[in-house]
Design a protein around this motif. Structure first.
Motif, PDB file in Angstrom:
ATOM      1  N   LYS A  70       0.826  -1.199   0.000  1.00 52.70           N
ATOM      2  CA  LYS A  70       0.000   0.000   0.000  1.00 52.70           C
ATOM      3  C   LYS A  70       0.872   1.265   0.000  1.00 52.70           C
ATOM      4  CE  LYS A  70      -3.845   2.156   2.508  1.00 52.70           C
ATOM      5  NZ  LYS A  70      -3.265   3.506   2.654  1.00 52.70           N
ATOM      6  N   ASP A  71       0.718   2.073  -1.048  1.00 54.07           N
ATOM      7  CA  ASP A  71       1.396   3.369  -1.204  1.00 54.07           C
ATOM      8  C   ASP A  71       2.908   3.270  -1.377  1.00 54.07           C
ATOM      9  OD1 ASP A  71      -1.012   4.859  -0.949  1.00 54.07           O
ATOM     10  OD2 ASP A  71      -0.923   4.624   1.220  1.00 54.07           O
ATOM     11  N   VAL A  72       3.420   2.087  -1.667  1.00 58.92           N
ATOM     12  CA  VAL A  72       4.866   1.889  -1.856  1.00 58.92           C
ATOM     13  C   VAL A  72       5.120   1.235  -3.203  1.00 58.92           C
ATOM     14  CG1 VAL A  72       6.967   0.842  -0.942  1.00 58.92           C
ATOM     15  CG2 VAL A  72       5.213   1.667   0.631  1.00 58.92           C
ATOM     16  N   TYR A  73       6.063   1.820  -3.976  1.00 59.74           N
ATOM     17  CA  TYR A  73       6.319   1.365  -5.336  1.00 59.74           C
ATOM     18  C   TYR A  73       7.820   1.286  -5.620  1.00 59.74           C
ATOM     19  CZ  TYR A  73       1.484   2.989  -5.792  1.00 59.74           C
ATOM     20  OH  TYR A  73       0.139   3.193  -5.607  1.00 59.74           O
ATOM     21  N   SER A  74       8.164   0.432  -6.580  1.00 59.13           N
ATOM     22  CA  SER A  74       9.515   0.437  -7.138  1.00 59.13           C
ATOM     23  C   SER A  74       9.472   1.138  -8.484  1.00 59.13           C
ATOM     24  CB  SER A  74      10.025  -0.997  -7.324  1.00 59.13           C
ATOM     25  OG  SER A  74      11.174  -1.012  -8.157  1.00 59.13           O
ATOM     26  N   THR A  75      10.521   1.893  -8.781  1.00 54.40           N
ATOM     27  CA  THR A  75      10.604   2.532 -10.093  1.00 54.40           C
ATOM     28  C   THR A  75      10.812   1.514 -11.201  1.00 54.40           C
ATOM     29  OG1 THR A  75      13.011   2.775  -9.887  1.00 54.40           O
ATOM     30  CG2 THR A  75      11.638   4.621  -9.136  1.00 54.40           C
ATOM     31  N   GLY A  76      11.187   0.272 -10.811  1.00 58.06           N
ATOM     32  CA  GLY A  76      11.652  -0.694 -11.786  1.00 58.06           C
ATOM     33  C   GLY A  76      13.110  -0.390 -12.130  1.00 58.06           C
ATOM     34  N   GLU A  77      13.707  -1.221 -12.943  1.00 59.94           N
ATOM     35  CA  GLU A  77      15.101  -1.014 -13.339  1.00 59.94           C
ATOM     36  C   GLU A  77      15.237   0.224 -14.218  1.00 59.94           C
ATOM     37  OE1 GLU A  77      17.508  -5.145 -13.706  1.00 59.94           O
ATOM     38  OE2 GLU A  77      16.003  -4.818 -15.249  1.00 59.94           O
ATOM     39  N   LEU A  78      16.101   1.112 -13.809  1.00 59.50           N
ATOM     40  CA  LEU A  78      16.415   2.297 -14.613  1.00 59.50           C
ATOM     41  C   LEU A  78      17.901   2.263 -14.953  1.00 59.50           C
ATOM     42  CD1 LEU A  78      14.497   5.059 -12.594  1.00 59.50           C
ATOM     43  CD2 LEU A  78      13.676   3.754 -14.573  1.00 59.50           C
ATOM     44  N   GLY A  79      18.282   2.957 -16.016  1.00 60.40           N
ATOM     45  CA  GLY A  79      19.685   3.018 -16.395  1.00 60.40           C
ATOM     46  C   GLY A  79      20.051   1.953 -17.412  1.00 60.40           C
ATOM     47  N   THR A  80      21.307   2.002 -17.845  1.00 62.29           N
ATOM     48  CA  THR A  80      21.775   1.070 -18.869  1.00 62.29           C
ATOM     49  C   THR A  80      22.932   0.203 -18.365  1.00 62.29           C
ATOM     50  OG1 THR A  80      23.151   2.876 -19.745  1.00 62.29           O
ATOM     51  CG2 THR A  80      21.033   2.499 -20.817  1.00 62.29           C
ATOM     52  N   PHE A  81      24.092   0.810 -18.138  1.00 64.61           N
ATOM     53  CA  PHE A  81      25.260   0.039 -17.721  1.00 64.61           C
ATOM     54  C   PHE A  81      25.077  -0.530 -16.311  1.00 64.61           C
ATOM     55  CE2 PHE A  81      29.589  -0.084 -15.797  1.00 64.61           C
ATOM     56  CZ  PHE A  81      30.060  -1.164 -16.536  1.00 64.61           C
ATOM     57  N   ILE A  82      24.687   0.320 -15.353  1.00 65.09           N
ATOM     58  CA  ILE A  82      24.342  -0.133 -14.003  1.00 65.09           C
ATOM     59  C   ILE A  82      22.849   0.092 -13.813  1.00 65.09           C
ATOM     60  CG2 ILE A  82      24.720   0.183 -11.528  1.00 65.09           C
ATOM     61  CD1 ILE A  82      27.499   1.285 -12.219  1.00 65.09           C
ATOM     62  N   LYS A  83      22.091  -0.991 -13.801  1.00 67.34           N
ATOM     63  CA  LYS A  83      20.643  -0.874 -13.648  1.00 67.34           C
ATOM     64  C   LYS A  83      20.277  -0.839 -12.171  1.00 67.34           C
ATOM     65  CE  LYS A  83      19.594  -3.018 -18.072  1.00 67.34           C
ATOM     66  NZ  LYS A  83      18.853  -4.064 -18.803  1.00 67.34           N
ATOM     67  N   GLU A  84      19.344   0.047 -11.847  1.00 65.93           N
ATOM     68  CA  GLU A  84      19.049   0.304 -10.444  1.00 65.93           C
ATOM     69  C   GLU A  84      17.566   0.606 -10.250  1.00 65.93           C
ATOM     70  OE1 GLU A  84      20.475   3.563  -7.051  1.00 65.93           O
ATOM     71  OE2 GLU A  84      21.748   3.137  -8.771  1.00 65.93           O
ATOM     72  N   GLU A  85      17.023   0.096  -9.150  1.00 59.18           N
ATOM     73  CA  GLU A  85      15.650   0.463  -8.777  1.00 59.18           C
ATOM     74  C   GLU A  85      15.687   1.372  -7.557  1.00 59.18           C
ATOM     75  OE1 GLU A  85      12.961  -2.457  -7.146  1.00 59.18           O
ATOM     76  OE2 GLU A  85      14.603  -3.701  -6.386  1.00 59.18           O
ATOM     77  N   SER A  86      14.748   2.290  -7.504  1.00 61.41           N
ATOM     78  CA  SER A  86      14.588   3.169  -6.362  1.00 61.41           C
ATOM     79  C   SER A  86      13.202   2.955  -5.772  1.00 61.41           C
ATOM     80  CB  SER A  86      14.779   4.635  -6.784  1.00 61.41           C
ATOM     81  OG  SER A  86      16.092   4.861  -7.239  1.00 61.41           O
ATOM     82  N   LEU A  87      13.033   3.426  -4.539  1.00 60.78           N
ATOM     83  CA  LEU A  87      11.789   3.223  -3.811  1.00 60.78           C
ATOM     84  C   LEU A  87      10.975   4.513  -3.803  1.00 60.78           C
ATOM     85  CD1 LEU A  87      10.275   1.117  -2.023  1.00 60.78           C
ATOM     86  CD2 LEU A  87      11.398   2.173  -0.048  1.00 60.78           C
ATOM     87  N   ILE A  88       9.669   4.381  -4.023  1.00 60.93           N
ATOM     88  CA  ILE A  88       8.759   5.532  -3.986  1.00 60.93           C
ATOM     89  C   ILE A  88       7.679   5.260  -2.954  1.00 60.93           C
ATOM     90  CG2 ILE A  88       7.353   7.104  -5.361  1.00 60.93           C
ATOM     91  CD1 ILE A  88       8.423   5.638  -7.862  1.00 60.93           C
ATOM     92  N   ILE A  89       7.475   6.218  -2.061  1.00 66.20           N
ATOM     93  CA  ILE A  89       6.418   6.109  -1.058  1.00 66.20           C
ATOM     94  C   ILE A  89       5.468   7.288  -1.239  1.00 66.20           C
ATOM     95  CG2 ILE A  89       5.886   5.891   1.405  1.00 66.20           C
ATOM     96  CD1 ILE A  89       8.981   5.268   1.701  1.00 66.20           C
TER      97      ILE A  89
END
Length: 263
Positions: free
Chosen positions: A143-162
């Motif tokens: 509830k109310d918490v999301y992942s951005t999913g993989e972003l970027g190319t060489f180093i792929k990274e997810e961030s957290l959204i609340i």
């Protein structure tokens, strides 16, 4: 008449209590960082942040050394067994190295990680008996918490959204895809203003001219508050402090941030 007055007073007290209970229902605690804050805690290069919401407790990244992570949790009186979800931002050791030690204390968690992470990291989760969720596209975690999913190319990274009543809170591990890009993706995903961005901004080796352009980019996106730490660097932190003033939060290991009126 006196009875009505008593009932009215009880109603006011009840409303006040409810408002207070709702006001502090999201707390963020930096458990692992190379920037000092609480002198009782150990500092190491890396990052981990505990997100305590009204229903779910999330550990975003686990630092590089499990012993340091667990030591700091103990000092902060945080019980590892109360963590429900682990989110790993990207493949670098200073963000995932503490995973094995943590899972020995609490294997009953769900671990979200980018699908691009190596198989040996995924095997650590499976061998511990924890649930593995591999992330590529943006996903709702709870509830109310999301992942951005993989972003970027060489180093792929997810961030957290609340999602909170004050706007989005975005937590980044290192922001390798670019902190402005991460914020823009989060804002586009949930169509909501951004209240706070915290974590590693990956500006350690960047010159002041470039850093100032990034600060301008975040301001254009309407970011209200910032709390850079880990790989952000002292130069960037000073420039952010100058630009944001009272809306700059000095972050380090042990620092707690309470977000009021979270959804």
């Amino acid at each position: 008449m006196r009875i009505y007055k008593v009932l009215y007073l009880l109603l006011i007290i009840s409303i006040s209590f409810i408002s207070f209970a709702v006001a502090e229902n999201l707390e963020l605690t930096v458990i692992y960082d190379n920037n000092p804050y609480n002198e009782k805690l150990e500092t190491r290069w890396g990052f981990s942040c505990l997100v305590e919401g009204p229903e779910t407790t999330i550990l975003f990244d686990v630092g590089g050394e499990g012993s340091v992570l667990l030591h700091n949790m103990e000092k902060l009186k945080i019980n590892p067994k109360e963590v429900d979800i682990i989110i790993l931002s990207h493949t670098h050791y200073d963000h995932i190295g503490g995973l094995s030690d943590f899972l020995k204390t609490n294997p009953k968690v769900t671990v979200y990680m980018p699908v691009s992470l190596p198989l040996n990291i995924k095997d650590i989760v499976k061998d511990a008996g924890a649930q593995l969720v591999e992330v590529h596209e943006p996903v709702k975690i709870c509830k109310d918490v999301y992942s951005t999913g993989e972003l970027g190319t060489f180093i792929k990274e997810e961030s957290l959204i609340i999602k909170t009543a004050k706007g989005l809170v975005i937590i980044t591990g290192c922001a390798h895809p670019g902190i402005v890009n991460v914020v823009e993706e989060a804002k586009n995903l949930l169509k909501t203003d951004v209240y706070l961005v915290l974590g590693g901004f990956h500006l350690c080796w960047m010159n002041p001219i470039k850093i100032n352009s990034i600060i301008k980019g975040l301001k254009v996106l309407g970011v209200m508050k910032v709390a850079p730490c880990h790989c952000s660097g002292d130069v960037a932190r000073n420039l952010f402090k100058k630009a944001y003033g009272k809306d700059f939060i000095l972050l380090g290991v042990g620092k707690k941030i309470k977000i009021t009126n979270a959804l």
